[in-house]
Each structure stands twice: as C-alpha cells, then as structure tokens.
Design a protein around this motif. Structure first.
Motif, PDB file in Angstrom:
ATOM      1  N   MET A 160     -60.013  19.806  14.337  1.00 15.10           N
ATOM      2  CA  MET A 160     -60.239  20.590  13.134  1.00 15.10           C
ATOM      3  C   MET A 160     -61.226  19.944  12.164  1.00 15.10           C
ATOM      4  SD  MET A 160     -56.789  20.058  10.851  1.00 15.10           S
ATOM      5  CE  MET A 160     -56.308  18.475  10.162  1.00 15.10           C
ATOM      6  N   TYR A 161     -61.663  18.723  12.459  1.00 11.46           N
ATOM      7  CA  TYR A 161     -62.475  17.996  11.493  1.00 11.46           C
ATOM      8  C   TYR A 161     -63.944  18.415  11.553  1.00 11.46           C
ATOM      9  CZ  TYR A 161     -58.273  15.312  10.893  1.00 11.46           C
ATOM     10  OH  TYR A 161     -56.977  14.968  10.635  1.00 11.46           O
ATOM     11  N   VAL A 162     -64.572  18.403  10.384  1.00 10.86           N
ATOM     12  CA  VAL A 162     -65.950  18.857  10.234  1.00 10.86           C
ATOM     13  C   VAL A 162     -66.778  17.716   9.667  1.00 10.86           C
ATOM     14  CG1 VAL A 162     -67.469  20.513   9.082  1.00 10.86           C
ATOM     15  CG2 VAL A 162     -65.181  21.223   9.815  1.00 10.86           C
ATOM     16  N   ALA A 163     -67.874  17.377  10.338  1.00  5.07           N
ATOM     17  CA  ALA A 163     -68.731  16.303   9.843  1.00  5.07           C
ATOM     18  C   ALA A 163     -69.518  16.752   8.619  1.00  5.07           C
ATOM     19  CB  ALA A 163     -69.687  15.852  10.950  1.00  5.07           C
ATOM     20  N   VAL A 164     -70.160  17.907   8.723  1.00  2.00           N
ATOM     21  CA  VAL A 164     -71.022  18.430   7.660  1.00  2.00           C
ATOM     22  C   VAL A 164     -70.783  19.927   7.530  1.00  2.00           C
ATOM     23  CG1 VAL A 164     -73.419  18.853   6.956  1.00  2.00           C
ATOM     24  CG2 VAL A 164     -72.793  16.671   8.006  1.00  2.00           C
ATOM     25  N   TRP A 224     -62.136  18.462  -7.145  1.00  2.00           N
ATOM     26  CA  TRP A 224     -63.435  18.873  -7.700  1.00  2.00           C
ATOM     27  C   TRP A 224     -63.849  17.941  -8.843  1.00  2.00           C
ATOM     28  CZ3 TRP A 224     -67.640  22.000  -7.349  1.00  2.00           C
ATOM     29  CH2 TRP A 224     -68.346  22.280  -8.521  1.00  2.00           C
ATOM     30  N   PHE A 225     -62.920  17.710  -9.750  1.00  2.00           N
ATOM     31  CA  PHE A 225     -63.257  16.869 -10.899  1.00  2.00           C
ATOM     32  C   PHE A 225     -63.305  15.391 -10.540  1.00  2.00           C
ATOM     33  CE2 PHE A 225     -61.986  20.703 -13.258  1.00  2.00           C
ATOM     34  CZ  PHE A 225     -63.092  20.814 -14.094  1.00  2.00           C
ATOM     35  N   GLU A 226     -62.475  14.950  -9.617  1.00  2.00           N
ATOM     36  CA  GLU A 226     -62.508  13.539  -9.220  1.00  2.00           C
ATOM     37  C   GLU A 226     -63.821  13.172  -8.516  1.00  2.00           C
ATOM     38  OE1 GLU A 226     -57.758  12.385  -8.756  1.00  2.00           O
ATOM     39  OE2 GLU A 226     -58.992  12.641  -6.967  1.00  2.00           O
ATOM     40  N   THR A 227     -64.385  14.121  -7.774  1.00  2.84           N
ATOM     41  CA  THR A 227     -65.628  13.826  -7.044  1.00  2.84           C
ATOM     42  C   THR A 227     -66.869  14.242  -7.828  1.00  2.84           C
ATOM     43  OG1 THR A 227     -65.495  15.960  -5.877  1.00  2.84           O
ATOM     44  CG2 THR A 227     -64.540  14.028  -4.788  1.00  2.84           C
ATOM     45  N   LEU A 231     -75.091  18.854   2.248  1.00  7.01           N
ATOM     46  CA  LEU A 231     -75.113  17.457   2.677  1.00  7.01           C
ATOM     47  C   LEU A 231     -74.467  16.568   1.620  1.00  7.01           C
ATOM     48  CD1 LEU A 231     -78.782  17.288   4.044  1.00  7.01           C
ATOM     49  CD2 LEU A 231     -76.695  18.065   5.210  1.00  7.01           C
ATOM     50  N   ASP A 232     -74.802  16.836   0.367  1.00  2.00           N
ATOM     51  CA  ASP A 232     -74.230  16.066  -0.743  1.00  2.00           C
ATOM     52  C   ASP A 232     -72.710  16.178  -0.764  1.00  2.00           C
ATOM     53  OD1 ASP A 232     -74.270  14.731  -3.469  1.00  2.00           O
ATOM     54  OD2 ASP A 232     -73.487  16.697  -4.037  1.00  2.00           O
ATOM     55  N   GLN A 233     -72.196  17.401  -0.670  1.00  3.64           N
ATOM     56  CA  GLN A 233     -70.752  17.600  -0.693  1.00  3.64           C
ATOM     57  C   GLN A 233     -70.077  16.938   0.505  1.00  3.64           C
ATOM     58  OE1 GLN A 233     -68.307  19.253  -2.791  1.00  3.64           O
ATOM     59  NE2 GLN A 233     -69.966  18.678  -4.165  1.00  3.64           N
ATOM     60  N   SER A 234     -70.687  17.041   1.664  1.00  8.83           N
ATOM     61  CA  SER A 234     -70.102  16.445   2.867  1.00  8.83           C
ATOM     62  C   SER A 234     -69.993  14.933   2.741  1.00  8.83           C
ATOM     63  CB  SER A 234     -70.943  16.812   4.093  1.00  8.83           C
ATOM     64  OG  SER A 234     -71.004  18.218   4.267  1.00  8.83           O
ATOM     65  N   LEU A 235     -71.062  14.301   2.281  1.00  9.94           N
ATOM     66  CA  LEU A 235     -71.044  12.850   2.121  1.00  9.94           C
ATOM     67  C   LEU A 235     -70.053  12.425   1.046  1.00  9.94           C
ATOM     68  CD1 LEU A 235     -74.885  12.167   2.420  1.00  9.94           C
ATOM     69  CD2 LEU A 235     -73.115  11.564   4.092  1.00  9.94           C
ATOM     70  N   ARG A 236     -69.973  13.196  -0.040  1.00  9.73           N
ATOM     71  CA  ARG A 236     -68.996  12.874  -1.094  1.00  9.73           C
ATOM     72  C   ARG A 236     -67.582  12.888  -0.539  1.00  9.73           C
ATOM     73  NH1 ARG A 236     -70.478  14.536  -7.065  1.00  9.73           N
ATOM     74  NH2 ARG A 236     -72.738  14.716  -6.920  1.00  9.73           N
ATOM     75  N   CYS A 287     -65.678   9.238  -0.253  1.00  9.06           N
ATOM     76  CA  CYS A 287     -64.776   9.045  -1.406  1.00  9.06           C
ATOM     77  C   CYS A 287     -63.306   9.104  -1.029  1.00  9.06           C
ATOM     78  CB  CYS A 287     -65.067  10.084  -2.482  1.00  9.06           C
ATOM     79  SG  CYS A 287     -66.687   9.893  -3.260  1.00  9.06           S
ATOM     80  N   GLY A 288     -63.010   9.068   0.278  1.00 11.34           N
ATOM     81  CA  GLY A 288     -61.610   9.056   0.689  1.00 11.34           C
ATOM     82  C   GLY A 288     -61.040  10.424   0.980  1.00 11.34           C
ATOM     83  N   GLY A 289     -61.911  11.416   1.103  1.00  5.76           N
ATOM     84  CA  GLY A 289     -61.453  12.754   1.445  1.00  5.76           C
ATOM     85  C   GLY A 289     -61.758  13.087   2.888  1.00  5.76           C
ATOM     86  N   GLU A 290     -61.644  14.367   3.218  1.00  6.07           N
ATOM     87  CA  GLU A 290     -61.960  14.824   4.566  1.00  6.07           C
ATOM     88  C   GLU A 290     -62.321  16.299   4.528  1.00  6.07           C
ATOM     89  OE1 GLU A 290     -58.343  13.777   6.578  1.00  6.07           O
ATOM     90  OE2 GLU A 290     -57.354  15.676   6.107  1.00  6.07           O
ATOM     91  N   ILE A 291     -62.979  16.744   5.569  1.00 10.50           N
ATOM     92  CA  ILE A 291     -63.373  18.150   5.691  1.00 10.50           C
ATOM     93  C   ILE A 291     -62.739  18.707   6.948  1.00 10.50           C
ATOM     94  CG2 ILE A 291     -65.294  19.783   5.752  1.00 10.50           C
ATOM     95  CD1 ILE A 291     -67.111  17.491   4.782  1.00 10.50           C
TER      96      ILE A 291
END
Length: 265
Positions: A181-185, A198-201, A216-221, A225-229
């Motif tokens: 289920m994981y998404v790189a980008v 949203w506010f933490e990142t 790309l920016d959102q994916s890298l964030r 930053c300790g999250g996942e997609i």
C-alpha cells in the motif's frame, strides 16, 4: 530521533506507532479553482452528494482569481448554503499551490482532503481516508484515480485507477504499481492528511508558484519528517484527464515556473 517542529517544540521523528493513532470524524474538502465555472459547481455537488453529512465538515473552494468571481456566477450564496460550501478568494491568480495553501490553512475538519476542481468522488470514498489516517495521523493518503465522464460527471467503467509514482533523476515522476500500500511519490492534487499533520509539516511551500513540483515537495516532506504515504485501494475518485476534447483543456492561468518548483523540492 528527536527534532523540532515549526514552533520549536521537540518532535520525535521515529515516534512509537501507538502514539500516532486517533479517531478522526470529520473531513474538510478543499478545491482550488480558477475559471472552472460549471466544473466547479459539478465538483462541489458531487462531493456533497457522495459524502455523508456527519462526515463532511465543509467544502472550501479557493477561487484563485477567476473573473468574474465564482461566488458571483456558479457558486453564489444559495449554492454555498445548499452544499455546505464556503468560497475564499484571491483577487489575482497566484497558482494552484498557493490556492491549496490558503484552503489547507483555513480548513477546520479533522482531516483535510485536497481534490482538483474537476472530479467526482465515488460513494464510500471517505471511509478509507478516515480508517487509514486514524491508524496514523502522520499519514498522507491518496485514492485510486479513475477517469471521469464529463457528460455524466460520473466514473467511467468500474474500478481500476492509479495512485503510485516514483521520483526520477530529473526531478520528475512516473507512474508504477506494486502489491503493497505504500507510495513513494504522489502524482499531484488528490490526497488527504490530518489537520494536525498539515500544520506540523508546514503545508505547501509558500515560495512555489503556479503548479508542478508540489507533489515532489509533499512526498519528500512526508517521508523525511517521520510520516508515510499510502494508497487507499478501496477509495475511488474520478478525475477529468486532459484529452483531445476542448472541454478538458486547462483553464488555469499559467503563473510561476514548474522547473523552479521542482528545484526547490
């Protein structure tokens, strides 16, 4: 690992998963729009009719410089009241990214979901967003993106769809699929996250103009930053793809430089 959030408070990047669970109940849907007129109305109507009333906290349309304003044409006061919609406005076009930033900052639901202004979510689309983000408030969730029939404003066919991309060396992205289920980008504008995350990142990059590169920016964030997609395999949103039909041509005024945006990412 311990870092600092945007307010300077300690932030645990590798947090205990047990501390990331919660129970979201409501969703704000943010729609950045510019000159989309009847498509804006159809999207608002579709979101409202295909989302339970107790879940849909609000629809926020960010009118990015449409002339005349959308609130004076297709999204007047009567429409806003009927479809639980508020319209925020930029007097001049600043671009899709800035419009998303304005809408995300204004949203007050537990989860903020961003759609393009030419989509039709399929009934039940919201369930996976609430479930998956409830398991981890630091998750960004993307639905299965299917094709929209612009005559009926419904999904073409049944099932299918795309959700996953990967980053290329020239700061672009390409589609792919996999069994997990994981998404790189992410591909672009159809996604959801908790209001807290949203506010933490920091939301979208304020110095990115127009559109292109924000995915790309959102994916890298998320990943750094300790999250996942993750992809929601059972959530479908029909999207109007750009085809040879003139009705599908982009209506957004071009501002900014996607190359510079990708370089910032």
């Amino acid at each position: 690992r311990v870092g600092r959030d945007l307010q300077g408070q300690p932030f645990y990047v590798d947090a205990d998963p047990a501390t990331l669970t919660w129970s979201p109940r409501t969703i704000s849907v943010i729609l950045p729009c510019a000159e989309e007129r009847e498509y804006a109305f159809k999207t608002v109507k579709s979101v409202f009719e295909n989302t339970p009333r107790d879940v849909l906290h609000e629809i926020i349309v960010v009118d990015d410089g449409s002339n005349p304003p959308l609130a004076e044409t297709h999204l007047n006061a009567e429409v806003q009241k009927r479809y639980n919609t508020k319209v925020l406005r930029h007097e001049s076009t600043i671009g899709l990214i800035g419009a998303k930033k304005t809408g995300g900052d204004a949203a007050t639901g537990d989860i903020s979901v961003f759609f393009d202004c030419h989509v039709a979510p399929v009934p039940g689309w919201h369930k996976a967003f609430i479930r998956l983000i409830g398991e981890n408030y630091r998750r960004l969730v993307v639905p299965q993106i299917t094709a929209l029939d612009i005559d009926t404003w419904m999904q073409q066919g049944s099932g299918g769809g795309m959700a996953k991309c990967y980053l290329t060396w020239d700061a672009d992205f390409k589609w792919f699929d996999s069994d997990d289920m994981y998404v790189a980008v992410i591909s672009g504008g159809l996604l959801g996250m908790s209001r807290r995350w949203w506010f933490e990142t920091g939301g979208y990059d304020e110095k990115m103009l127009g559109w292109g590169g924000e995915n790309l920016d959102q994916s890298l964030r998320m990943w750094l930053c300790g999250g996942e997609i993750v992809a929601a395999s059972d959530s479908y949103v029909a999207h109007m793809w750009r085809t040879g039909d003139r009705r599908t041509f982009a209506r957004y005024w071009h501002v900014g430089d996607s190359g510079k945006n990708r370089a910032r990412a």
